[in-house]
Motif scaffolding. Structure first.
Motif, PDB file in Angstrom:
ATOM      1  N   ASP A   1       0.814  -1.219   0.000  1.00  0.00           N
ATOM      2  CA  ASP A   1       0.000   0.000   0.000  1.00  0.00           C
ATOM      3  C   ASP A   1       0.850   1.273   0.000  1.00  0.00           C
ATOM      4  O   ASP A   1       0.348   2.365   0.231  1.00  0.00           O
ATOM      5  CB  ASP A   1      -0.979   0.014   1.186  1.00  0.00           C
ATOM      6  N   GLY A   2       2.163   1.133  -0.226  1.00  0.00           N
ATOM      7  CA  GLY A   2       2.973   2.314  -0.455  1.00  0.00           C
ATOM      8  C   GLY A   2       3.811   2.807   0.694  1.00  0.00           C
ATOM      9  O   GLY A   2       4.280   3.948   0.670  1.00  0.00           O
ATOM     10  N   THR A   3       4.056   2.009   1.728  1.00  0.00           N
ATOM     11  CA  THR A   3       4.868   2.434   2.856  1.00  0.00           C
ATOM     12  C   THR A   3       6.160   1.622   2.901  1.00  0.00           C
ATOM     13  O   THR A   3       6.160   0.419   2.648  1.00  0.00           O
ATOM     14  CB  THR A   3       4.106   2.251   4.182  1.00  0.00           C
ATOM     15  N   VAL A   4       7.259   2.295   3.229  1.00  0.00           N
ATOM     16  CA  VAL A   4       8.555   1.643   3.345  1.00  0.00           C
ATOM     17  C   VAL A   4       9.052   1.793   4.781  1.00  0.00           C
ATOM     18  O   VAL A   4       9.066   2.902   5.332  1.00  0.00           O
ATOM     19  CB  VAL A   4       9.581   2.256   2.377  1.00  0.00           C
ATOM     20  N   TYR A   5       9.457   0.692   5.397  1.00  0.00           N
ATOM     21  CA  TYR A   5      10.071   0.681   6.718  1.00  0.00           C
ATOM     22  C   TYR A   5      11.505   0.168   6.535  1.00  0.00           C
ATOM     23  O   TYR A   5      11.705  -0.916   5.993  1.00  0.00           O
ATOM     24  CB  TYR A   5       9.316  -0.229   7.674  1.00  0.00           C
ATOM     25  N   VAL A   6      12.490   0.937   6.976  1.00  0.00           N
ATOM     26  CA  VAL A   6      13.874   0.555   6.714  1.00  0.00           C
ATOM     27  C   VAL A   6      14.738   0.817   7.939  1.00  0.00           C
ATOM     28  O   VAL A   6      14.553   1.796   8.659  1.00  0.00           O
ATOM     29  CB  VAL A   6      14.424   1.322   5.485  1.00  0.00           C
ATOM     30  N   GLY A   7      15.669  -0.077   8.199  1.00  0.00           N
ATOM     31  CA  GLY A   7      16.576   0.103   9.326  1.00  0.00           C
ATOM     32  C   GLY A   7      17.550  -1.040   9.458  1.00  0.00           C
ATOM     33  O   GLY A   7      17.440  -2.064   8.776  1.00  0.00           O
ATOM     34  N   ALA A   8      18.519  -0.884  10.364  1.00  0.00           N
ATOM     35  CA  ALA A   8      19.475  -1.946  10.676  1.00  0.00           C
ATOM     36  C   ALA A   8      18.844  -2.851  11.726  1.00  0.00           C
ATOM     37  O   ALA A   8      19.336  -2.995  12.849  1.00  0.00           O
ATOM     38  CB  ALA A   8      20.790  -1.356  11.170  1.00  0.00           C
ATOM     39  N   VAL A   9      17.718  -3.432  11.353  1.00  0.00           N
ATOM     40  CA  VAL A   9      16.942  -4.284  12.249  1.00  0.00           C
ATOM     41  C   VAL A   9      16.541  -5.550  11.499  1.00  0.00           C
ATOM     42  O   VAL A   9      16.606  -5.612  10.279  1.00  0.00           O
ATOM     43  CB  VAL A   9      15.680  -3.555  12.776  1.00  0.00           C
ATOM     44  N   THR A  10      16.089  -6.543  12.262  1.00  0.00           N
ATOM     45  CA  THR A  10      15.707  -7.817  11.669  1.00  0.00           C
ATOM     46  C   THR A  10      14.383  -7.709  10.914  1.00  0.00           C
ATOM     47  O   THR A  10      13.619  -6.752  11.085  1.00  0.00           O
ATOM     48  CB  THR A  10      15.563  -8.887  12.765  1.00  0.00           C
ATOM     49  N   LYS A  11      14.107  -8.747  10.120  1.00  0.00           N
ATOM     50  CA  LYS A  11      12.840  -8.807   9.394  1.00  0.00           C
ATOM     51  C   LYS A  11      11.664  -8.801  10.365  1.00  0.00           C
ATOM     52  O   LYS A  11      10.669  -8.099  10.145  1.00  0.00           O
ATOM     53  CB  LYS A  11      12.803 -10.067   8.516  1.00  0.00           C
ATOM     54  N   ASP A  12      11.784  -9.549  11.449  1.00  0.00           N
ATOM     55  CA  ASP A  12      10.692  -9.605  12.435  1.00  0.00           C
ATOM     56  C   ASP A  12      10.443  -8.226  13.050  1.00  0.00           C
ATOM     57  O   ASP A  12       9.287  -7.861  13.320  1.00  0.00           O
ATOM     58  CB  ASP A  12      11.013 -10.621  13.523  1.00  0.00           C
ATOM     59  N   ALA A  13      11.514  -7.474  13.295  1.00  0.00           N
ATOM     60  CA  ALA A  13      11.356  -6.139  13.874  1.00  0.00           C
ATOM     61  C   ALA A  13      10.626  -5.210  12.914  1.00  0.00           C
ATOM     62  O   ALA A  13       9.813  -4.372  13.335  1.00  0.00           O
ATOM     63  CB  ALA A  13      12.722  -5.557  14.249  1.00  0.00           C
ATOM     64  N   LEU A  14      10.891  -5.341  11.626  1.00  0.00           N
ATOM     65  CA  LEU A  14      10.199  -4.519  10.632  1.00  0.00           C
ATOM     66  C   LEU A  14       8.710  -4.856  10.581  1.00  0.00           C
ATOM     67  O   LEU A  14       7.856  -3.964  10.545  1.00  0.00           O
ATOM     68  CB  LEU A  14      10.830  -4.713   9.255  1.00  0.00           C
ATOM     69  N   VAL A  15       8.406  -6.147  10.550  1.00  0.00           N
ATOM     70  CA  VAL A  15       7.006  -6.573  10.515  1.00  0.00           C
ATOM     71  C   VAL A  15       6.270  -6.104  11.784  1.00  0.00           C
ATOM     72  O   VAL A  15       5.142  -5.614  11.716  1.00  0.00           O
ATOM     73  CB  VAL A  15       6.898  -8.095  10.354  1.00  0.00           C
ATOM     74  N   LYS A  16       6.919  -6.237  12.938  1.00  0.00           N
ATOM     75  CA  LYS A  16       6.320  -5.801  14.199  1.00  0.00           C
ATOM     76  C   LYS A  16       6.038  -4.301  14.177  1.00  0.00           C
ATOM     77  O   LYS A  16       4.968  -3.842  14.602  1.00  0.00           O
ATOM     78  CB  LYS A  16       7.261  -6.149  15.356  1.00  0.00           C
ATOM     79  N   ALA A  17       6.990  -3.528  13.652  1.00  0.00           N
ATOM     80  CA  ALA A  17       6.800  -2.083  13.578  1.00  0.00           C
ATOM     81  C   ALA A  17       5.655  -1.719  12.633  1.00  0.00           C
ATOM     82  O   ALA A  17       4.854  -0.826  12.910  1.00  0.00           O
ATOM     83  CB  ALA A  17       8.087  -1.405  13.125  1.00  0.00           C
ATOM     84  N   ALA A  18       5.586  -2.420  11.494  1.00  0.00           N
ATOM     85  CA  ALA A  18       4.516  -2.151  10.530  1.00  0.00           C
ATOM     86  C   ALA A  18       3.147  -2.513  11.120  1.00  0.00           C
ATOM     87  O   ALA A  18       2.167  -1.786  10.924  1.00  0.00           O
ATOM     88  CB  ALA A  18       4.758  -2.933   9.235  1.00  0.00           C
ATOM     89  N   ASN A  19       3.068  -3.618  11.848  1.00  0.00           N
ATOM     90  CA  ASN A  19       1.813  -4.012  12.487  1.00  0.00           C
ATOM     91  C   ASN A  19       1.374  -2.999  13.539  1.00  0.00           C
ATOM     92  O   ASN A  19       0.193  -2.623  13.624  1.00  0.00           O
ATOM     93  CB  ASN A  19       1.947  -5.393  13.142  1.00  0.00           C
ATOM     94  N   ALA A  20       2.348  -2.542  14.350  1.00  0.00           N
ATOM     95  CA  ALA A  20       2.028  -1.585  15.405  1.00  0.00           C
ATOM     96  C   ALA A  20       1.652  -0.228  14.836  1.00  0.00           C
ATOM     97  O   ALA A  20       0.973   0.565  15.515  1.00  0.00           O
ATOM     98  CB  ALA A  20       3.212  -1.452  16.354  1.00  0.00           C
ATOM     99  N   ASP A  21       2.073   0.038  13.619  1.00  0.00           N
ATOM    100  CA  ASP A  21       1.825   1.344  12.998  1.00  0.00           C
ATOM    101  C   ASP A  21       0.409   1.430  12.457  1.00  0.00           C
ATOM    102  O   ASP A  21      -0.039   2.505  12.054  1.00  0.00           O
ATOM    103  CB  ASP A  21       2.847   1.561  11.880  1.00  0.00           C
ATOM    104  N   LYS A  22      -0.303   0.325  12.396  1.00  0.00           N
ATOM    105  CA  LYS A  22      -1.660   0.320  11.833  1.00  0.00           C
ATOM    106  C   LYS A  22      -2.708   0.516  12.923  1.00  0.00           C
ATOM    107  O   LYS A  22      -2.478   0.182  14.085  1.00  0.00           O
ATOM    108  CB  LYS A  22      -1.920  -0.998  11.088  1.00  0.00           C
TER     109      LYS A  22
END
Length: 439
Positions: free
Chosen positions: A418-439
């Protein structure tokens, strides 16, 4: 460390986005992830040590203060660089992307190979040998040694030269000397002091993160380039970071970092290993920084290069390297009188937002109008590009919807549909967790 620095865009990327942002984005974003990974690297390998030297005990705080007080103005030496970010070979991809664009530049297919930006990606993988020389803020030289060629960046006062012996091409920039009205990167031209090529520059970045989320200790001593050094170890206290530890070997006399080693949290060999194999703290000879273009060399002025980049991008002869639909749209747009200096279209992009703190900081970037990333179908890209993308992209889903995680050993990016990018020196699980919490 600032993992969300990758949110920056270039004028050229913004201009291409004005042509057909939605479709071009799906090809540009994965390449940007590789650029992020390249931007996080430094240089050098594990150096042989002949016994740990006996040195007076020192605390971590005292060693940090010693680094901060170090004022090394002159040195020369050899640096070995070894990087293993888990990236695929860039060679085929670079050839595929640049072949058409080079032909668009006119005779000989320029962008010149001597342009500093053209060399940065090469340091993102493999082992390299560099020679460095520094004499204060006005004179620096960095050379990348290859099997039968050498690439050099030389700053001597107000002049900066970049020379590629393989192609016999030169890029020249003349501005104000540092400290005399000029500044690093004057007019956007990269000088040798702008590149993260020494352990000291890398150590400074690592120590910026030395806060409540960080463990900093002294772990013995070592011999580096024949000099006695303390070993400073920096580790994240937070879980979810892709960085396991950073070790900095600090010269016991001068406080100058001599070696920088970064090991990912996933283990294995160092992702970044940068250090001196030889170092001399005396003033280099003045002739070290002299340069005159060799006979027959093609010389490009930096301001001409910048003007060509912004005004004369042209419509490259893509020759089937891109899907026909996208190729036609790019050509039509670039021929249609689009003013590539007009960056008004960039207003549609939201500025990067920051999620979390410390070593697990994540940058969030939203594309305009919710236009997301759609992975290209098999056969839509050249084989080299397809292999590159498939080798480090994983489909993921969650409360946020679905998307793709593009991964390296250090920097990962989640690109949602849907057009959002999450990027960092973090694991895949951390990115998914951040994206879930952002909704």
């Amino acid at each position: 460390m600032a993992p969300n620095d990758s949110a920056q865009t270039t004028e050229e990327a913004g201009a291409a986005g004005r042509v057909r942002r939605r479709k071009a984005a799906r090809y540009a974003l994965p390449v940007a992830v590789a650029g992020v990974a390249a931007a996080t690297i430094g240089l050098v390998p594990a150096l042989a040590a002949s016994g740990d030297p006996e040195l007076p005990k020192i605390s971590a705080q005292e060693l940090i203060e010693k680094i901060a007080a170090s004022d090394t103005q002159q040195l020369s030496g050899t640096i070995k660089v070894s990087t293993d970010l888990g990236l695929p070979d860039f060679g085929g991809l670079a050839d595929s992307v640049l072949s058409g664009m080079g032909e668009a530049g006119g005779e000989g297919g320029d962008g010149p190979s001597a342009s500093p930006d053209a060399k940065l990606m090469e340091l993102a993988s493999g082992s390299h040998t560099l020679r460095v020389a520094v004499d204060g803020p006005e004179r620096q030289k960095l050379s990348i040694l290859e099997d039968s060629a050498e690439y050099s960046l030389i700053r001597n006062g107000a002049e900066v030269w970049a020379y590629d012996s393989k192609s016999n091409e030169v890029v020249h920039h003349k501005g104000e000397a540092p400290g005399k009205g000029g500044k690093k990167g004057d007019e956007g031209f990269t000088g040798p002091e702008d590149l993260p090529t020494t352990p000291k520059e890398l150590a400074a970045k690592a120590l910026e993160a030395a806060d409540k989320n960080t463990s900093v200790t002294v772990d013995g001593t070592a011999k580096v380039a024949g000099r006695s050094a303390y070993q400073l170890v920096i580790k994240p206290k937070q879980s979810g970071s892709t960085i396991g530890s950073i070790k900095v070997a600090v010269d016991s006399k001068t406080g100058t970092p001599l070696k920088f080693t970064l090991v990912p949290s996933s283990g294995g060999k160092a992702a970044v290993d940068v250090g001196f194999t030889k170092v001399d703290f005396s003033r280099p000879a003045a002739s070290t920084f002299d340069f005159a273009p060799p006979k027959g060399a093609k010389v490009t002025e930096a301001d001409e290069l910048a003007e060509q980049s912004s005004q004369d991008f042209g419509a490259p002869e893509l020759k089937g390297e891109l899907p026909k639909e996208l190729e036609k749209e790019l050509k039509d747009g670039l021929k249609g009188g689009e003013d590539l200096k007009d960056l008004k279209g960039l207003e549609d992009f939201g500025g990067p937002q920051v999620i979390g703190e410390g070593w697990t900081t994540i940058g969030k970037i939203e594309s305009p109008a919710g236009e997301g990333f759609t992975p290209p179908k098999k056969g839509e890209l050249p084989p080299a590009a397809e292999g590159f993308l498939s080798s480090f992209g994983d489909p993921v889903s969650g409360k946020f919807g679905s998307g793709t995680v593009f991964k390296t050993r250090l920097v990962n990016a989640l690109m949602t549909d849907d057009g959002t990018v999450y990027v960092g020196a973090v694991t895949k699980d951390a990115l998914v967790k951040a994206a879930n919490a952002d909704k």
